[in-house]
Design a protein around this motif. Structure first.
Motif, PDB file in Angstrom:
ATOM      1  N   LYS A 181       0.860  -1.178   0.000  1.00 22.76           N
ATOM      2  CA  LYS A 181       0.000   0.000   0.000  1.00 22.76           C
ATOM      3  C   LYS A 181       0.898   1.230   0.000  1.00 22.76           C
ATOM      4  O   LYS A 181       1.874   1.302   0.753  1.00 22.76           O
ATOM      5  CB  LYS A 181      -0.907   0.014   1.226  1.00 22.76           C
ATOM      6  CG  LYS A 181      -1.865  -1.164   1.319  1.00 22.76           C
ATOM      7  CD  LYS A 181      -2.658  -1.131   2.610  1.00 22.76           C
ATOM      8  CE  LYS A 181      -3.592  -2.331   2.729  1.00 22.76           C
ATOM      9  NZ  LYS A 181      -4.331  -2.314   4.025  1.00 22.76           N
ATOM     10  N   ALA A 183       0.468   5.403   0.204  1.00 23.36           N
ATOM     11  CA  ALA A 183      -0.362   6.607   0.363  1.00 23.36           C
ATOM     12  C   ALA A 183       0.487   7.816   0.010  1.00 23.36           C
ATOM     13  O   ALA A 183       1.518   8.067   0.636  1.00 23.36           O
ATOM     14  CB  ALA A 183      -0.862   6.710   1.799  1.00 23.36           C
ATOM     15  N   PHE A 193      -4.174   6.862  -3.036  1.00 25.02           N
ATOM     16  CA  PHE A 193      -3.843   5.660  -2.264  1.00 25.02           C
ATOM     17  C   PHE A 193      -3.687   4.514  -3.267  1.00 25.02           C
ATOM     18  O   PHE A 193      -4.673   4.051  -3.839  1.00 25.02           O
ATOM     19  CB  PHE A 193      -4.963   5.371  -1.255  1.00 25.02           C
ATOM     20  CG  PHE A 193      -4.608   4.343  -0.219  1.00 25.02           C
ATOM     21  CD1 PHE A 193      -3.910   4.702   0.925  1.00 25.02           C
ATOM     22  CD2 PHE A 193      -4.996   3.019  -0.375  1.00 25.02           C
ATOM     23  CE1 PHE A 193      -3.606   3.756   1.893  1.00 25.02           C
ATOM     24  CE2 PHE A 193      -4.697   2.071   0.584  1.00 25.02           C
ATOM     25  CZ  PHE A 193      -3.988   2.441   1.724  1.00 25.02           C
ATOM     26  N   ASN A 376      -6.348   3.764   4.610  1.00 22.75           N
ATOM     27  CA  ASN A 376      -6.641   4.998   3.901  1.00 22.75           C
ATOM     28  C   ASN A 376      -7.519   5.901   4.777  1.00 22.75           C
ATOM     29  O   ASN A 376      -8.685   6.159   4.475  1.00 22.75           O
ATOM     30  CB  ASN A 376      -7.327   4.690   2.570  1.00 22.75           C
ATOM     31  CG  ASN A 376      -7.497   5.916   1.709  1.00 22.75           C
ATOM     32  OD1 ASN A 376      -6.952   6.987   2.004  1.00 22.75           O
ATOM     33  ND2 ASN A 376      -8.267   5.774   0.645  1.00 22.75           N
ATOM     34  N   LYS A 379      -9.076   9.173   3.309  1.00 22.28           N
ATOM     35  CA  LYS A 379     -10.022   9.013   2.202  1.00 22.28           C
ATOM     36  C   LYS A 379      -9.436   9.502   0.880  1.00 22.28           C
ATOM     37  O   LYS A 379     -10.094  10.218   0.100  1.00 22.28           O
ATOM     38  CB  LYS A 379     -11.336   9.744   2.495  1.00 22.28           C
ATOM     39  CG  LYS A 379     -11.965   9.387   3.835  1.00 22.28           C
ATOM     40  CD  LYS A 379     -12.272   7.895   3.938  1.00 22.28           C
ATOM     41  CE  LYS A 379     -12.910   7.557   5.281  1.00 22.28           C
ATOM     42  NZ  LYS A 379     -13.151   6.090   5.410  1.00 22.28           N
ATOM     43  N   GLU A 382      -8.409   6.165  -4.513  1.00 22.46           N
ATOM     44  CA  GLU A 382      -7.721   4.884  -4.535  1.00 22.46           C
ATOM     45  C   GLU A 382      -7.429   4.425  -5.959  1.00 22.46           C
ATOM     46  O   GLU A 382      -8.204   4.666  -6.885  1.00 22.46           O
ATOM     47  CB  GLU A 382      -8.543   3.822  -3.805  1.00 22.46           C
ATOM     48  CG  GLU A 382      -8.702   4.103  -2.319  1.00 22.46           C
ATOM     49  CD  GLU A 382      -9.272   2.921  -1.555  1.00 22.46           C
ATOM     50  OE1 GLU A 382      -9.565   1.881  -2.194  1.00 22.46           O
ATOM     51  OE2 GLU A 382      -9.432   3.024  -0.321  1.00 22.46           O
TER      52      GLU A 382
END
Length: 484
Positions: A181, A183, A193, A376, A379, A382
């Motif tokens: 992941k 971010a 993200f 996340n 928010k 993505e």
């Protein structure tokens, strides 16, 4: 002038004095006074004129000369030629060859590489600079402002990296070896993200694909869509050379012409000596493929590791070129670490430049259980890097059907049943999971394919699978550590 066969000694003296200066015999590299060239030419001209005037007489008497006189004639000719050649020798510049510090065997070099397997955890602060090759223009790359990063690793494949700039979060990245992941909080127009698979190459994109894509998110992200946490982990927690691979590892002694980096030696070139260890691996067909190269600098004390190159796809394609410098001993440890690490993945479109803060380095320290979690929470928009691949492989006109929910299981193997093609694992909470193996299940160890028969009770594995009535249909299984 030559008057007859009675003055051979005078001739020899004349040629010797004119053609063989003492300085030429003492040192071939000594610079000769140009006036000797004129003297030599003048002397040889006189001899040639005399020889021409008496050529007929010399020809008639040539075969009547005594042995000593014939030898003298040859001596005069050879001496003149050698004397003339000596006068034209001159000095040329060469690069300085740096002396080597010590001799090391191939086994000693491999043992140095494998010593990194003793590192369980690693943590440090670092100054981070990122280059994005794919969003630049021509020979220019986009350089992100230098930021402060916190990097943490845990064997076998857990990674976390936080990057901040002037107190503000720039990016966070985590991985468990199967999924990652990322971010991105800065710059504002690139907040997103990104997540996807670590182990597969199918989601990677080259510069042309990114520029031609209709997805503006991918265009903005550029080479960063190809960034994977294991690229950083493998650069610090170097994977050992397995005992089975030792017969396929060998070394070469290499010299390279490079810039002289010593103080006060600017604008100079030197020849530097390296030991280079090649690591080959056999593929499913038994063919040897180049996988890694390790460079050790023989001109530095201790012969440190200064470069690691990795190759992929079995065709010699350079995947990663990592350089190490500014070595120091980590606090409360005997481990030596490079203070400056550059991870260059030009084919993937990015480069990371990390300068460690020496006093923050911690080796084999306990890390919080939440270290490698990332959600996340802000928010962010993505971007699932696995989704485009699944959509692209769907046959045209195929109706939309629900995609089975995928889940991940990590635990210790308690049973391997080859007759039923199932592996039973138990997680830390004691919960069992039945992993159903099919012909399409990809089973790996350290990124290399293995079979179900290679999995043993006590191994620790991570599996990605889809729910089924009698268990979980395994799509991939990675053996992350072997049974003790």
């Amino acid at each position: 002038m030559i008057q007859g066969p009675g003055n051979e000694s005078d001739i020899a003296m004349t040629i010797s004095n004119a053609c063989i200066p003492k300085g030429c015999l003492r040192s071939q590299a000594r610079i000769v006074d140009k006036r000797l060239n004129t003297l030599l030419a003048f002397s040889l001209a006189r001899l040639a004129m005399a020889a021409s005037g008496n050529s007929t007489k010399m020809f008639k008497n040539l075969f009547g000369m005594k042995s000593a006189r014939y030898s003298l004639f040859l001596l005069i000719t050879v001496t003149a030629l050698l004397g003339s050649a000596c006068l034209f020798v001159h000095r040329v510049s060469v690069n300085e060859l740096l002396p080597v510090k010590e001799q090391l065997s191939t086994d000693q070099l491999i043992n140095r590489i494998n010593a990194y397997s003793e590192i369980r955890t690693f943590s440090a602060q670092s100054d981070v600079t990122v280059w994005n090759y794919f969003t630049g223009e021509k020979e220019k790359a986009d350089e992100f402002p230098q930021a402060t990063g916190l990097i943490r690793f845990k064997r076998p494949e857990d990674t976390r990296m936080n990057v901040t700039f002037i107190g503000a979060k720039v990016a966070e990245m985590v991985s468990n070896g199967q999924k990652f992941k990322l971010a991105m909080y800065r710059p504002q127009d690139k907040r997103r993200f990104i997540y996807g698979s670590n182990l597969t190459d199918i989601e990677r994109m080259n510069a042309t694909e990114i520029k031609q894509t209709k997805d503006p998110q991918l265009t903005k992200a550029g080479g960063l869509v190809n960034m994977r946490p294991q690229h950083i982990t493998d650069s610090f927690l170097i994977k050992p050379i397995a005992e089975s691979d030792r017969p396929n590892a060998f070394r070469e002694e290499v010299r390279q012409v490079e810039a002289d980096t010593r103080p006060g030696k600017k604008n100079r070139l030197v020849e530097r000596s390296y030991y280079v260890v090649y690591v080959l691996e056999r593929d499913d067909k038994g063919q040897l493929k180049l996988r890694r190269k390790f460079w050790f600098d023989r001109s530095q004390t201790g012969c440190p590791l200064v470069r690691q190159q990795t190759f992929e796809n079995g065709v010699g394609r350079l995947a990663s070129d990592v350089t190490y410098s500014d070595w120091f001993t980590a606090p409360n440890s005997s481990s030596a670490w490079p203070g400056h690490v550059i991870i260059d993945r030009r084919n993937d479109g990015y480069r990371l430049d990390l300068r460690l803060v020496a006093e923050t380095v911690e080796v084999n320290a306990e890390l919080p259980i939440t270290t490698f979690d990332l959600e996340n929470t802000e928010k962010l928009e993505e971007l699932n890097l696995d989704a485009p691949h699944r959509a692209a492989t769907e046959p045209p006109g195929k109706p939309n059907v629900p995609i089975p929910a995928r889940m991940q299981h990590t635990g210790e193997v308690v049973l391997v049943d080859a007759t039923k093609n199932v592996i039973v694992i138990k997680d830390e909470a004691g919960t069992e999971a039945h992993l159903l193996i099919s012909s399409s299940t990809k089973i790996t160890r350290s990124g290399r394919p293995i079979t179900l028969a290679d999995v043993k009770a006590g191994d620790r594995v991570t599996s990605e699978c889809e729910g089924a009535a009698n268990g979980c249909e395994a799509k991939s299984i990675s053996v992350t550590s072997l049974a003790p």
